[in-house]
Scaffold this motif. Structure first.
Motif, PDB file in Angstrom:
ATOM      1  N   ARG A 149      -0.477   0.004  -2.151  1.00 43.88           N
ATOM      2  CA  ARG A 149       0.919  -0.413  -2.292  1.00 43.88           C
ATOM      3  C   ARG A 149       1.790   0.309  -1.261  1.00 43.88           C
ATOM      4  O   ARG A 149       1.726   1.527  -1.102  1.00 43.88           O
ATOM      5  CB  ARG A 149       1.420  -0.112  -3.698  1.00 43.88           C
ATOM      6  CG  ARG A 149       2.893  -0.485  -3.917  1.00 43.88           C
ATOM      7  CD  ARG A 149       3.346  -0.167  -5.324  1.00 43.88           C
ATOM      8  NE  ARG A 149       2.784  -1.078  -6.307  1.00 43.88           N
ATOM      9  CZ  ARG A 149       3.037  -0.997  -7.616  1.00 43.88           C
ATOM     10  NH1 ARG A 149       3.797  -0.017  -8.077  1.00 43.88           N
ATOM     11  NH2 ARG A 149       2.499  -1.865  -8.448  1.00 43.88           N
ATOM     12  N   GLY A 150       2.604  -0.480  -0.551  1.00 43.69           N
ATOM     13  CA  GLY A 150       3.476   0.077   0.479  1.00 43.69           C
ATOM     14  C   GLY A 150       2.953  -0.124   1.885  1.00 43.69           C
ATOM     15  O   GLY A 150       3.698  -0.007   2.857  1.00 43.69           O
ATOM     16  N   THR A 151       1.648  -0.423   2.005  1.00 45.02           N
ATOM     17  CA  THR A 151       1.051  -0.673   3.321  1.00 45.02           C
ATOM     18  C   THR A 151       0.796  -2.169   3.470  1.00 45.02           C
ATOM     19  O   THR A 151      -0.047  -2.721   2.750  1.00 45.02           O
ATOM     20  CB  THR A 151      -0.287   0.081   3.485  1.00 45.02           C
ATOM     21  OG1 THR A 151      -0.074   1.478   3.266  1.00 45.02           O
ATOM     22  CG2 THR A 151      -0.855  -0.137   4.878  1.00 45.02           C
TER      23      THR A 151
END
Length: 275
Positions: A154-156
């Motif tokens: 999550r976030g990439t």
């Protein structure tokens, strides 16, 4: 009556039995050339019902038993090499890609009941994808039903195929052979028919495909689809008069690459030797 004919008649009866049901179009009856015998050694009608998620299972079994069938219900399982199966939401899969490597494209060979088995197109690992609002898989993985968790990456943002080029120059160009499509001739530019001969070839990515189209010029088009961002193709057409040139191009790119020189050789190719 032969066993195969008997089986075909049984299949017809099954479809007739469910003709008034809205789910009949989703039903598949597969016939196997095997025998099931009772303890007396006599052959018996036998049907195995396999499903990943079926809201009408009880109703189906009850109706099938009216035909005198011995029905075995097998809940469909997905069997994969031993690994910890991660279950993520379809929304997070689209944003962050494979939970293991972040690649954005893959295949879903099994789905049902808001759950799917997704196999990454890059690392080859498997995960479970859940529809929004589903918190536990309805599909078993080696007997386990994984529950929804946060995406490990999550976030990439998810990534696609890299814009790589062959060490020898040119561009990657993996031909799928010669077929027919709505296109124009790469030799003379003719577009006088609904369908012409063509080569459809996979390229590395959208940017690489755009470069290949520029390299070839007339007769080449980019086939890019938002829902398949890593299955980008370039299509090259040829009229009947220049079919031999298209065959030559297909031969010249058999190594999996294309270059300006290759395109020129294919365009200049002639079955008639020059004097």
């Amino acid at each position: 009556m032969g066993k195969r004919e008997e089986a075909n008649q049984l299949a017809d009866k099954i479809f007739q039995l469910f003709a008034d049901k809205p789910y009949v179009d989703e039903m598949v009856v597969t016939i196997f050339d095997t025998f099931v015998r009772d303890k007396e050694g006599d052959s018996q009608p036998f049907l195995r019902l396999a499903n990943s998620c079926q809201d009408h299972t009880t109703e189906i079994i009850q109706k099938l038993r009216r035909l005198g069938l011995d029905v075995e219900h097998v809940q469909l399982q997905a069997f994969y090499p031993k690994q910890t199966i991660i279950a993520v939401s379809v929304n997070e899969l689209n944003k962050f890609g494979c939970p293991h490597c972040g690649y954005r494209s893959g295949a879903m060979p099994v789905s049902g009941g808001g759950s799917g088995v997704w196999q990454c197109g890059e690392c080859g690992k498997t995960c479970c994808v859940l529809a929004e609002g589903v918190v536990k898989s309805t599909i078993g993985f080696n007997g386990e039903y994984p529950e929804l968790q946060s995406h490990p990456r999550r976030g990439t943002p998810a990534h696609g195929r890299p814009d790589n080029k062959p060490d020898s120059g040119g561009e990657f160009f993996r031909s799928r052979g010669i077929g027919l499509d709505d296109c124009s001739c790469f030799v003379c530019g003719t577009k006088g028919h609904p369908m012409l001969h063509n080569i459809a070839a996979f390229v590395q990515c959208k940017e690489a495909g755009e470069r290949v189209v520029t390299m070839i010029g007339q007769g080449a088009v980019l086939d890019y689809r938002e829902y398949e961002p890593d299955r980008v193709q370039v299509k090259v057409g040829a009229c009947d008069a220049h079919y031999a040139n298209l065959e030559e191009l297909d031969r010249l790119v058999s190594s999996g690459t294309i270059s300006t020189n290759v395109v020129k050789m294919a365009r200049d190719f002639s079955l008639t030797p020059s004097k």
